[in-house]
Each structure stands twice: as structure tokens, then as C-alpha cells.
Scaffold this active site. Structure first.
Site, PDB file in Angstrom:
ATOM      1  N   SER A  57      14.256  11.758  -0.030  1.00  0.00           N
ATOM      2  CA  SER A  57      13.868  13.030   0.240  1.00  0.00           C
ATOM      3  C   SER A  57      13.003  12.415   1.751  1.00  0.00           C
ATOM      4  O   SER A  57      12.547  11.284   1.823  1.00  0.00           O
ATOM      5  CB  SER A  57      13.061  13.371  -0.476  1.00  0.00           C
ATOM      6  OG  SER A  57      14.627  14.318  -1.404  1.00  0.00           O
ATOM      7  N   HIS A  59      13.483  12.793   5.062  1.00  0.00           N
ATOM      8  CA  HIS A  59      14.235  13.320   6.434  1.00  0.00           C
ATOM      9  C   HIS A  59      15.126  14.104   6.869  1.00  0.00           C
ATOM     10  O   HIS A  59      16.042  14.232   7.988  1.00  0.00           O
ATOM     11  CB  HIS A  59      15.180  11.664   6.163  1.00  0.00           C
ATOM     12  CG  HIS A  59      15.107  10.666   5.504  1.00  0.00           C
ATOM     13  ND1 HIS A  59      14.183   9.529   6.703  1.00  0.00           N
ATOM     14  CD2 HIS A  59      15.641   9.955   4.531  1.00  0.00           C
ATOM     15  CE1 HIS A  59      14.162   8.317   5.839  1.00  0.00           C
ATOM     16  NE2 HIS A  59      14.756   8.619   4.215  1.00  0.00           N
ATOM     17  N   ASP A 114      19.672   1.863  -1.775  1.00  0.00           N
ATOM     18  CA  ASP A 114      21.342   2.750  -1.074  1.00  0.00           C
ATOM     19  C   ASP A 114      21.962   1.779  -0.957  1.00  0.00           C
ATOM     20  O   ASP A 114      23.420   2.509  -1.938  1.00  0.00           O
ATOM     21  CB  ASP A 114      20.913   3.516  -0.089  1.00  0.00           C
ATOM     22  CG  ASP A 114      19.898   4.525   0.366  1.00  0.00           C
ATOM     23  OD1 ASP A 114      19.435   4.693  -0.573  1.00  0.00           O
ATOM     24  OD2 ASP A 114      19.878   4.318   1.180  1.00  0.00           O
ATOM     25  N   HIS A 221      11.546   5.365   7.321  1.00  0.00           N
ATOM     26  CA  HIS A 221      10.786   4.992   5.964  1.00  0.00           C
ATOM     27  C   HIS A 221       9.072   4.707   5.779  1.00  0.00           C
ATOM     28  O   HIS A 221       8.957   4.153   4.572  1.00  0.00           O
ATOM     29  CB  HIS A 221      11.163   4.081   4.944  1.00  0.00           C
ATOM     30  CG  HIS A 221      12.964   4.276   4.456  1.00  0.00           C
ATOM     31  ND1 HIS A 221      13.483   4.301   4.879  1.00  0.00           N
ATOM     32  CD2 HIS A 221      13.132   5.975   3.494  1.00  0.00           C
ATOM     33  CE1 HIS A 221      14.657   4.705   4.236  1.00  0.00           C
ATOM     34  NE2 HIS A 221      15.035   4.999   3.487  1.00  0.00           N
ATOM     35  N   SER A 461      -5.190  33.469  32.598  1.00  0.00           N
ATOM     36  CA  SER A 461      -4.459  35.152  33.007  1.00  0.00           C
ATOM     37  C   SER A 461      -4.882  35.382  34.756  1.00  0.00           C
ATOM     38  O   SER A 461      -5.280  36.933  35.146  1.00  0.00           O
ATOM     39  CB  SER A 461      -5.542  36.364  31.617  1.00  0.00           C
ATOM     40  OG  SER A 461      -5.408  35.624  30.747  1.00  0.00           O
ATOM     41  N   GLY A 501      -2.402  44.514  31.252  1.00  0.00           N
ATOM     42  CA  GLY A 501      -3.771  44.129  30.681  1.00  0.00           C
ATOM     43  C   GLY A 501      -4.015  44.717  29.373  1.00  0.00           C
ATOM     44  O   GLY A 501      -5.518  44.225  28.612  1.00  0.00           O
ATOM     45  N   MET A 510     -13.090  41.645  33.344  1.00  0.00           N
ATOM     46  CA  MET A 510     -13.398  42.573  34.301  1.00  0.00           C
ATOM     47  C   MET A 510     -13.953  43.027  34.547  1.00  0.00           C
ATOM     48  O   MET A 510     -13.884  44.771  34.702  1.00  0.00           O
ATOM     49  CB  MET A 510     -11.966  41.889  35.422  1.00  0.00           C
ATOM     50  CG  MET A 510     -11.324  40.607  35.724  1.00  0.00           C
ATOM     51  SD  MET A 510     -10.200  40.628  36.220  1.00  0.00           S
ATOM     52  CE  MET A 510      -9.804  38.895  36.558  1.00  0.00           C
ATOM     53  N   GLY A 543     -14.317  36.388  33.615  1.00  0.00           N
ATOM     54  CA  GLY A 543     -13.689  37.284  34.865  1.00  0.00           C
ATOM     55  C   GLY A 543     -14.835  38.293  34.868  1.00  0.00           C
ATOM     56  O   GLY A 543     -14.293  38.418  35.824  1.00  0.00           O
TER      57      GLY A 543
END
Length: 563
Positions: A57, A59, A114, A221, A461, A501, A510, A543
Site C-alpha cells: 500500500s 502507491h 513481490d 518505496h 482584487s 465586490g 476602498m 485599498g
């Protein structure tokens, strides 16, 4: 230090992960008493070859993500980075045999554990009279000299799952599938690179890298690779490769290697004919490219790597028939990537393109990547209406003075505004624009031009808000430019900013001078600051400060001109 993991327990994490996948996928079932996942429609496979794969496990999405019609019949999972138990492998073989399959192919990555465990289970199954074959996949292109253990099995194994699955679905027999995928695996190679290591739950990182190093040729691994590259001291504008060894870097400038340079290094290593594990790819070759996230790389970086690989291969004259980009075989949270190249012809592409229900196989376009047009012409800009006011008049000169004062004011406040966390270096772009010629005398066209300029040059923004204000304010000035029209323009601009906004008076954004100073005691109700604790907002909103400075500059110029 042991890394943090979102697990219930170290001992049970592999079982919990597999159970979670099965719980979310009605096409899968667990085999009771074993860490085995199988197709839920197993009984429909009578008369067909079964395909089993697996490994440790960690992977994910391999291997269970590739169970489905047209790919794997089932998988056997071990603990994290640990080979699965022989008993579970044998149980899976028996389970698929009992539904009437006509043989089982075990697809195994080339790692000692394996090979041993799947091999022993195969021998036991054959002793019971079950027809079982085994293909060991070794696609690692890292080693330049032959190793006794052979090439490691890496992400290319997923392509073998796909090809074998398509053949099995087409009714091909066990022996032919075994022979064909064994040959295909020899035309494939994979190489990985990582920015740092990973850590098994409950353990420390598997290896350490300094800030200026990357690991080339590592396994899946957490084991170290074949070369550690000093990216802070080698690749850069001055880096080069020696003629004798294209993968041997010589010192260059002290600059972080770019993604393009690292990808070039990887592909050079993978295709260098002096490397015994190279992929025989050359100009004119057709390949399937896999760009595999090793677990912790961002999607942004993955896209950059994919583009670099495609461009580099195409520059070498290699045709990219298909490109798969995503996470296919990871190494827990390792921040790295592997590249896999598989040489293909049309019959093999047909198998790659065959339908599958495996959840982790991508929805890939079944057309060649190379040769496709990747961009289209931008739409033409609408024709500008002629300037309705004569250029050079007193109004135009006043506009220039206003804009110059606004620019000078913003540039003078740049350091202060940056300290408040808002860039203010956009005044110079307006100054450059003014140098190109007189601005439009028509207020409508002037505000529209300024809107486009700020949207292009000002980030964040602020650029969008100023652009909204100016775009909306320009509309009432199309017909007239008298005082009522200017009042209507200001109202339209403010309404547009508030509409998109979501800000209103008192929301710490602002505003003019007195209100700007008051924002340091307000709680943010709109914008990115609204997500920040009010305890951290003890300065005026940047702002608001900038907006107040702009309005003050405009007022001063108008007063000096007697307007």
C-alpha cells in the site's frame, strides 16, 4: 521527526484505505479475511482470463484504482511499502478460478518481496491444478549498468495492466496475453525525480535532501535514487552536459534548475544509448507519455512538467501518440514526478484506447497529441468610435495633469502601501502610456482605456475593482460630459464595485481619507481580508488608503485648475 498523518492507526491504515475505496465504488468488493479487492461482477468473467496484480500500500491509486472491466480483475495489497501475504495472493487466485475463469495472469512489479510472494502463491496454485502465469515488470531507466536484481517495477506497470486488460476483454488466451505483454514491457522505461522524501506512517522521512538538492532515479518505496543533483549549484543559465555522459552535469551558476532543465535531464538519461536501461526512443518514434505525480506535487507543477516533457520530446522528433497526466502510482506524499515512455504502434494504441471502467484510468482523448493545433486566434477587438472631443483642448490637458498627479501620488506611496500588503507599483504603467501620446479627450474613451490598462497591469482584487469602476463609469459619459453626467458616472462605478465586490460602507475596504483611517478599527466584511481574524487587522485597509490618495490627487489638480 515523525510526520503527521490522518490515519486511525498505523497498523490498520492499509486496511482502512482499501475499505474506503471499496465503500465508494460499487464495482468493487473485498475478499473476506484478506486485504484483497475484486470486481463485484466476478461471476461474469467465466471463460475469460483473470488479471491479478498488487504490492505494498502507499502507491494509491495503484493498484485497486485500476480494477475494472478492461483492466484488472483484482488486487492484493500489503501493508505500506510491504509485499502482500502469500496466503492472500493464493486466496485471490482461488476466488477468480472458482467462477470459471480460464487462467490467471499475475502482473508483478520487479521487487524481491513481490517476486517471491507472488511466485510462491503461483507455485501453490499450479499444484492445485489452477492455470497461472506471471509477468514481472521492470521499467526503471535509472541504472546505467546492469543490476543483478534487474530493473525495478514503476509506473509503467499501469500501462501493462491496461494492455493486458484489453486483451483479456477481447477473449485472448492466457499464453498469448503473457507473451505479448512481456514483449511490450521491454519497449518501456520510467524515471523519477523528487524534491524531498516521503514518510511511512509512524516513521521518519525515508531519506533527507538539502534545500538545493533533488533526487534523480528514485524508486516508489521512499528509497534514495541513483544521483543527487545540486540544483542550486549546477543547472542554470550556465549549466552544460559533457559529451561522454549527457547526464553528468558540470558546474554552472548558482540558480535553481528550472522544470524545463530537469525534464531535459530526465529524458536525456532515459534515452541515452549508453544507459543499459534506456528506452530506444529516437526521432520518428511514436510513444505514449505518462506524467505521474509521486504523491505530493501540486497540479500546477504537474502541468508545467507535462508541457516541458511534450515540448522536449517533440523537439527531438518524437511523436506523442497519447499523453496521460495525473497520479497513477504514488509514493505516499512524495513531492516528485516520474516520466514513462512506451513505444507504440497502431495495434498497441488500440489496446491503450480500449474502454475500461477502472476508476483511476483517465478519460483520455483517443487522438495524437503531436500535430494538434493548441491555440486559436483571439477574437478581434471592436472598432473604436472616433474621439468626439477635439484632442489638445483644455479638458484634455486637465486630464493629463490629473493622471500624472495620480501616478506620482501612488508611486510616492508605494513603500507604505506595500507594507500594508497591497502592491502600488502600477502608476508607472500609466505614466508610460501617457508618454505614448495624448490620452483620448472623450471622458468615455479615457475611462475605458484606463480600465483596460489597469486590468492588464494591476494584479489582485484592486485591478478588478478599479476596472469595474472605470468600465461602468464610462457608460453615462458616452453622450454628455457635464456635471450631472459625471455624477451619474460615479454612481454607476460605485454600484458596479458593490455589485461584484459585495462590499458596502463599513466593510473595511476602498473609501476616502477619514473612512480609510477608520478601517483599521473595522472588521472586514468583504474581500480576502474577511477570512482573516480581526485581531490581525490593526492597520488601515491598503485599498482604502490608495483610493483616498487617488481622490485627494484628483481634487488638488481640479482646484489648481479652477475647475
Amino acid at each position: 521527526m515523525i510526520s503527521k498523518k490522518l490515519v486511525n492507526s498505523v497498523a490498520g491504515c492499509a486496511d482502512d484505505a482499501l475499505a474506503g475505496l471499496v465503500a465508494c465504488n460499487p464495482n468493487l468488493q473485498l475478499l473476506q479475511g484478506h486485504r484483497v479487492a475484486l470486481r463485484s461482477d466476478l461471476n461474469s468473467l467465466k471463460g475469460q482470463v483473470a488479471l491479478l496484480s498488487g504490492g505494498g500500500s502507499g502507491h494509491e491509486p495503484a493498484h485497486a484504482g485500476f480494477i475494472g472491466k478492461g483492466m484488472l480483475t483484482g488486487i492484493i495489497a500489503g501493508a505500506v511499502f510491504t509485499s502482500p501475504a502469500v496466503g492472500s495472493i493464493l486466496a485471490a487466485i482461488r476466488a477468480v478460478a472458482q467462477v470459471g475463469t480460464v487462467g490467471t495472469l499475475l502482473i508483478v512489479k520487479n521487487y524481491t518481496g513481490d517476486r517471491l510472494n507472488f511466485g510462491l502463491a503461483r507455485e501453490q496454485a499450479q499444484a492445485e491444478g489452477i492455470s497461472v502465469e506471471m509477468v514481472v515488470v521492470g521499467d526503471d531507466s535509472a541504472f546505467t549498468v546492469l543490476k543483478k536484481a534487474g530493473r525495478r517495477g514503476l509506473c509503467g506497470t499501469v500501462l501493462i495492466h491496461k494492455v493486458a486488460g484489453a486483451l483479456a476483454e477481447a477473449g485472448v488466451g492466457l499464453e498469448e496475453i503473457t507473451n505479448r505483454v512481456s514483449m511490450i514491457a521491454k519497449a518501456m522505461g520510467t524515471l523519477g525525480v523528487s524534491l524531498s522524501s516521503c514518510s511511512v506512517p509512524g516513521s521518519r522521512p525515508t531519506f533527507e535532501l538539502s534545500a538545493d538538492e533533488v533526487e534523480l532515479g528514485l524508486g516508489i518505496h521512499g528509497e534514495a535514487g541513483v544521483r543527487r543533483i545540486k540544483v542550486g549549484g549546477c543547472p542554470g543559465p550556465g549549466w552544460s552536459q559533457t559529451k561522454a555522459s549527457p547526464t553528468q552535469l558540470t558546474p554552472g551558476s548558482l540558480q535553481m534548475a528550472s522544470a524545463d532543465e530537469i525534464v531535459t535531464l530526465m529524458l536525456d538519461h532515459m534515452t541515452n544509448s549508453s544507459n543499459v536501461s534506456h528506452v530506444p526512443v529516437q526521432s520518428g518514434s511514436s510513444v505514449v507519455l505518462m506524467v505521474n505525480n509521486l504523491g505530493g506535487l501540486s497540479f500546477l507543477e504537474l502541468g508545467i512538467i507535462a508541457n516541458a516533457a511534450i515540448c522536449s520530446l517533440e523537439d527531438r522528433g518524437v511523436k506523442i501518440a497519447r499523453a496521460l497526466v495525473g497520479t497513477f502510482m504514488s509514493a505516499l506524499e512524495m513531492p516528485g514526478v516520474s516520466l514513462t515512455l512506451l513505444q507504440v504502434d497502431d495495434p498497441l494504441l488500440t489496446l491503450i484506447d480500449a474502454e475500461t471502467t477502472a476508476s483511476a484510468w483517465p478519460n483520455m482523448a483517443k487522438v495524437s497529441v503531436t500535430g494538434r493545433k493548441r491555440s486559436r486566434a483571439a477574437p478581434t477587438e471592436p472598432l473604436e468610435a472616433p474621439d468626439s472631443t477635439a484632442a489638445g483642448g483644455s479638458a484634455s490637458k486637465c486630464m493629463v495633469l490629473v493622471l500624472e498627479r495620480v501616478c506620482a501620488t501612488l508611486l510616492g506611496l508605494e513603500e507604505h502601501l506595500n507594507a500594508l500588503d497591497r502592491a502600488a507599483g502600477d502608476g508607472d504603467s500609466i505614466q508610460e502610456w501617457l508618454k505614448e501620446g495624448p490620452p483620448p479627450a472623450s471622458p468615455n474613451q479615457l475611462l475605458s482605456k484606463l480600465s483596460l490598462l489597469l486590468l492588464e497591469k494591476m494584479g489582485g482584487s484592486c485591478g478588478a475593482l478599479y476596472g469595474l469602476f472605470l468600465t461602468a463609469a464610462a457608460q453615462p459619459l458616452k453622450a454628455k460630459a457635464d456635471l450631472p453626467a459625471w455624477c451619474a458616472a460615479m454612481d454607476a462605478g460605485l454600484k458596479a464595485m458593490q455589485k461584484y465586490g459585495k462590499a458596502a460602507p463599513g466593510d473595511r475596504t476602498m473609501s476616502a481619507e477619514a473612512a480609510a483611517e477608520a478601517t483599521k478599527n473595522m472588521e472586514a466584511g468583504a474581500g480576502r481580508a474577511s477570512y482573516i481574524s480581526s485581531a490581525q487587522l490593526d492597520q488601515p485597509d491598503p485599498g482604502a488608503v490608495a483610493a483616498a490618495a487617488i481622490l485627494r490627487a484628483i481634487l488638488e489638480v481640479l482646484q489648481s485648475q479652477g475647475a
